[in-house]
Design an enzyme around this catalytic site. Sequence first.
Site, PDB file in Angstrom:
ATOM      1  N   ASP A 182      -6.738  -4.005   4.320  1.00  0.00           N
ATOM      2  CA  ASP A 182      -5.592  -3.128   4.506  1.00  0.00           C
ATOM      3  C   ASP A 182      -5.725  -2.424   5.872  1.00  0.00           C
ATOM      4  OD1 ASP A 182      -3.199  -2.058   2.690  1.00  0.00           O
ATOM      5  OD2 ASP A 182      -3.986  -0.340   3.779  1.00  0.00           O
ATOM      6  N   TYR A 313       0.953   5.813   8.204  1.00  0.00           N
ATOM      7  CA  TYR A 313       1.952   4.780   8.477  1.00  0.00           C
ATOM      8  C   TYR A 313       2.785   5.122   9.704  1.00  0.00           C
ATOM      9  CZ  TYR A 313       0.892   2.308   4.203  1.00  0.00           C
ATOM     10  OH  TYR A 313       0.245   1.572   3.242  1.00  0.00           O
ATOM     11  N   HIS A 372      -5.140  -8.101  -3.056  1.00  0.00           N
ATOM     12  CA  HIS A 372      -5.348  -7.197  -1.942  1.00  0.00           C
ATOM     13  C   HIS A 372      -6.630  -6.370  -2.057  1.00  0.00           C
ATOM     14  CE1 HIS A 372      -3.691  -5.269   1.599  1.00  0.00           C
ATOM     15  NE2 HIS A 372      -3.799  -4.069   1.059  1.00  0.00           N
TER      16      HIS A 372
END
Length: 407
Positions: A182, A313, A372
């Site tokens: 990630d 983000y 993930h």
Amino acid sequence: MTATPKPFRIHVSDEKLNWINDRVRTSTVIPDVPHDKGKEWDDGVPSSVMQEYVDFWRETYDWRAEEARINSTFEMFTVPIEEGGETIDLHFVHHRSASPSAVPLLFAHGWPGSFLEVESLLKLTASEGDFPGFHIIAPSLPGFAFSSSPQSSEFSLGSIASIYHKLMKTLGYDHYLLQGGDWGSLITRIMAMDHPDACVGIHINFLIAGIPSPLREPLTTMRFAAGYFRDTLRLKLGLKWLNGSESGFSKIQATKPQTISQVLADSPVGMLAWIFDKLHALSDPAYEWDKARVITWTTTYLLTESSAHARIYKYARRKMDKEVSSRIIPAEVALGASAFAHDPGYAPQWLVSARIGKNVVFYNDTHKVGGHFPSVEVPDLFIADLKSFVGRVRNGDRWKLLEGKLN
């Protein structure tokens, strides 16, 4: 003067814990609308699933037991690290190996994960056969779990990469290996590009190569566009997933991190829904998440009391091209890459070599299971890949940099 790490143990105040429990006790699970079979998750976490989790949280879950288990499992520390004119009080796991041949490995997590993802790797401090053993270091991202939050508007993934490099130097590791998934995959890539003299090798399991530039990479662009390559469909499906039906969370966090963080910080059940929606979507459909694990991960996000876990983000994407996309890991750093079947972050080996790193010594995209969070979902497969990667790095000339350099 280099700061000395201080031992750390988790102890959530009774006041905070009572507040969380009261919020859960008085929460409401809203009704869902009917869905066709197989489409139950199309609008988010189904109300039936949310009710199961809320009931479990109310009636069975025990944070104090989880807190004690974490404290007894992980050797944790904090250390102040200066970066960009401010000081981050960084929380990290550090398990030193007793093996004289052991080498340092930094494990970097992302969102919605945490340092807890490294648990299955802790046994790798032991050497076995040709495997030398690891000194394992697993920091919490700034503003995640028990690391303090950055305040500067100029903070970026490059800032985190610098902090992590300084952490390794503080611990006495002049040369090291990296593992990232990630956001951690991008942060460790920056570390490898910014500090190739220190980074001997990097293994990643979230393969974001992006779309090649026709001007800079004409041959790669042609291959990317060609429909007859077997990997192209999987690559395109991953990009569609990341930019399409499952991308709403990232768009909100990248544009209004303060707003969504305020909403989630005030609602433990809301935070649970927000996190579990992506844990479910990003993992192997056959994997069953343990309820206590999901609630524990959720609680670590409630304890931050900041917007940093969403704000990453925004500040990361502002400099993404400059810090990551337009650069490539140099040939002196060995690169390993693992693609698990249900992780949307995928790139075929030729694209990894063209856009991520010049020296790919290990690549595996044959896994039929896993998603993930491979260290949690399929730890045995993940560890096997990591050991295979280490075996390839040991054959290289730079391995000797890792030997005999530990304090």
